[in-house]
Scaffold this active site. Sequence first.
Site, PDB file in Angstrom:
ATOM      1  N   ASP A  28       3.713   1.103  36.127  1.00  0.00           N
ATOM      2  CA  ASP A  28       2.606   1.509  35.247  1.00  0.00           C
ATOM      3  C   ASP A  28       1.395   1.874  36.108  1.00  0.00           C
ATOM      4  O   ASP A  28       0.802   2.944  35.951  1.00  0.00           O
ATOM      5  CB  ASP A  28       2.247   0.361  34.285  1.00  0.00           C
ATOM      6  N   GLU A  75      10.496   4.546  37.474  1.00  0.00           N
ATOM      7  CA  GLU A  75      10.090   5.911  37.155  1.00  0.00           C
ATOM      8  C   GLU A  75       9.501   6.633  38.375  1.00  0.00           C
ATOM      9  O   GLU A  75       9.984   7.690  38.784  1.00  0.00           O
ATOM     10  CB  GLU A  75       9.059   5.861  36.018  1.00  0.00           C
TER      11      GLU A  75
HETATM   12  O1  TRH Z   1       8.043  -1.027  39.872  1.00  0.00           O
HETATM   13  P1  TRH Z   1       8.897  -0.254  38.953  1.00  0.00           P
HETATM   14  O2  TRH Z   1      10.104  -0.916  38.503  1.00  0.00           O
HETATM   15  O3  TRH Z   1       8.028   0.175  37.766  1.00  0.00           O
HETATM   16  C1  TRH Z   1       8.300   0.369  36.433  1.00  0.00           C
HETATM   17  C2  TRH Z   1       7.870  -0.778  35.624  1.00  0.00           C
HETATM   18  O4  TRH Z   1       8.928  -1.667  35.451  1.00  0.00           O
HETATM   19  C3  TRH Z   1       7.340  -0.278  34.343  1.00  0.00           C
HETATM   20  O5  TRH Z   1       7.004  -1.298  33.466  1.00  0.00           O
HETATM   21  C4  TRH Z   1       8.317   0.650  33.732  1.00  0.00           C
HETATM   22  O6  TRH Z   1       7.654   1.173  32.719  1.00  0.00           O
HETATM   23  C5  TRH Z   1       8.672   1.744  34.706  1.00  0.00           C
HETATM   24  O7  TRH Z   1       9.159   1.217  35.913  1.00  0.00           O
HETATM   25  C6  TRH Z   1       9.687   2.706  34.178  1.00  0.00           C
HETATM   26  O8  TRH Z   1       9.345   1.145  39.654  1.00  0.00           O
HETATM   27  P2  TRH Z   1       8.554   2.498  39.912  1.00  0.00           P
HETATM   28  O9  TRH Z   1       8.282   3.215  38.643  1.00  0.00           O
HETATM   29  O10 TRH Z   1       9.323   3.193  40.914  1.00  0.00           O
HETATM   30  O11 TRH Z   1       7.175   2.066  40.533  1.00  0.00           O
HETATM   31  C7  TRH Z   1       7.057   1.552  41.822  1.00  0.00           C
HETATM   32  C8  TRH Z   1       5.758   2.019  42.456  1.00  0.00           C
HETATM   33  O12 TRH Z   1       5.554   1.333  43.685  1.00  0.00           O
HETATM   34  C9  TRH Z   1       5.798   3.493  42.792  1.00  0.00           C
HETATM   35  O13 TRH Z   1       4.532   4.072  42.534  1.00  0.00           O
HETATM   36  C10 TRH Z   1       6.084   3.517  44.283  1.00  0.00           C
HETATM   37  C11 TRH Z   1       5.366   2.283  44.720  1.00  0.00           C
HETATM   38  N1  TRH Z   1       5.807   1.678  45.979  1.00  0.00           N
HETATM   39  C12 TRH Z   1       4.913   1.714  47.039  1.00  0.00           C
HETATM   40  O14 TRH Z   1       3.816   2.284  46.942  1.00  0.00           O
HETATM   41  N2  TRH Z   1       5.273   1.094  48.200  1.00  0.00           N
HETATM   42  C13 TRH Z   1       6.486   0.494  48.377  1.00  0.00           C
HETATM   43  O15 TRH Z   1       6.757  -0.049  49.474  1.00  0.00           O
HETATM   44  C14 TRH Z   1       7.390   0.510  47.276  1.00  0.00           C
HETATM   45  C15 TRH Z   1       8.745  -0.133  47.440  1.00  0.00           C
HETATM   46  C16 TRH Z   1       7.015   1.091  46.099  1.00  0.00           C
END
Ligand code: TRH
Length: 378
Positions: free
Chosen positions: A17, A273
């Site tokens: 989010d 996402e």
């Molecule tokens: O963390 P996520 O699983 O996020 C979500 C939430 O569960 C949310 O509630 C749901 O609505 C959505 O998924 C579909 O996975 P996501 O979307 O990939 O987000 C992770 C964020 O973290 C993304 O912006 C990338 C960032 N990130 C970093 O900046 N550095 C890192 O080392 C990693 C592993 C991720």
Amino acid sequence: MRHRWDIFCKVIDNFGDAGVCWRLARQLATDFHQEVRLWIDDLATLSCFTPELNCKDLVQTVQNVKICSWQQLQMEFACADIVIEAFACDLPDIYIAAMLESDQHPLWINLEYLSAEPWVADYHLLPSPHPRLPLTKFFFFPGFTKGTGGLLREKALMEQKNEFDEAVRQTFMKQLGLYEKEPGSLWISLFCYADAPVAQLLQVLFESVQPILLIVPAGKVADRILEILKDAPIFGTRLIASKHLSVQIIPFLEQTEYDRLLWCCDINFVRGEDSFVRAQWAAKLFVWNIYPQQEQAHFRKLDAFLELYTDRMTIPMAAAIRDMWNCWNSRCAFNAGTWMNFLAFRESLMLHNESWVNQLMKQEDLATNLVQFVENRL
Ligand code: TRH
């Protein structure tokens, strides 16, 4: 035209989010020179990938975005021209009251979750009049096809990716404490949910005859791997899991650095996402762990994406991808056969992913679509 934007973000769980809202806010400020405020209820989560952020400051400007803690709404504020309610997070009553009082009601947009389901294009930009108040909100659906809101992609992204040559890559890797890549080795980044079959993946990778480096950003999955490998010898910063498998836990990266990690790896396991979209722009092999929903609703989303993504693949290649992704999402048992079959298509998948990116690039990106919609309405 320069407008004032308020983006509202509630962190339900994990990082997505905040990750999506932060990426959008930055892009509106940087690529479109808009005046952006991000109202967020959980500064700590945002700070995990935005190290410049100080969680004690309830109002601060980072990368041209004014970040405000949701609590600050108790103070005096003026409504923006455009209000983005991210993922139906429900705007605070105090803000809705201010919208009603403003001379011109702000344009109210609900940014929805990403889905490849075919109905998305039909619902994109539909108005939804408020049941009681003289306000209307518009649904904005990200998506992969024409008629949807598109995907987040900064204007300079592909240029930056192309400029990420060997020399820059070496420097970046050094900063992360990653040694030089051994010729013929596979680098795999791993970001997934706790219920993904990580132990089975490790089991399969233990047996690899090809050198593998598994790179895991700090977090629950990294902790689980450390537990599984608690007796493994350590060499420098790596755990030596087997003759050919090493594991390296790295810090949770700043958001743009995470992109670079995806560019450096041969295979990226991603989730949710935002990381899922970034893996597509990286155009390396990727495996998606979809965010689990009640009554297995997420499988419809998984199937819808697979339908699009495998559309131009040969039947055996599409079957290998489906099998790998379904097993990774616990729809079937993940085993060495699944993995080997997936890897067997590595070369052709690289080519496929390049043309997949080209296909996606024919669409405008999400922020451009959003700005265009706003320009047409205001
Ligand atoms: O963390 P996520 O699983 O996020 C979500 C939430 O569960 C949310 O509630 C749901 O609505 C959505 O998924 C579909 O996975 P996501 O979307 O990939 O987000 C992770 C964020 O973290 C993304 O912006 C990338 C960032 N990130 C970093 O900046 N550095 C890192 O080392 C990693 C592993 C991720």
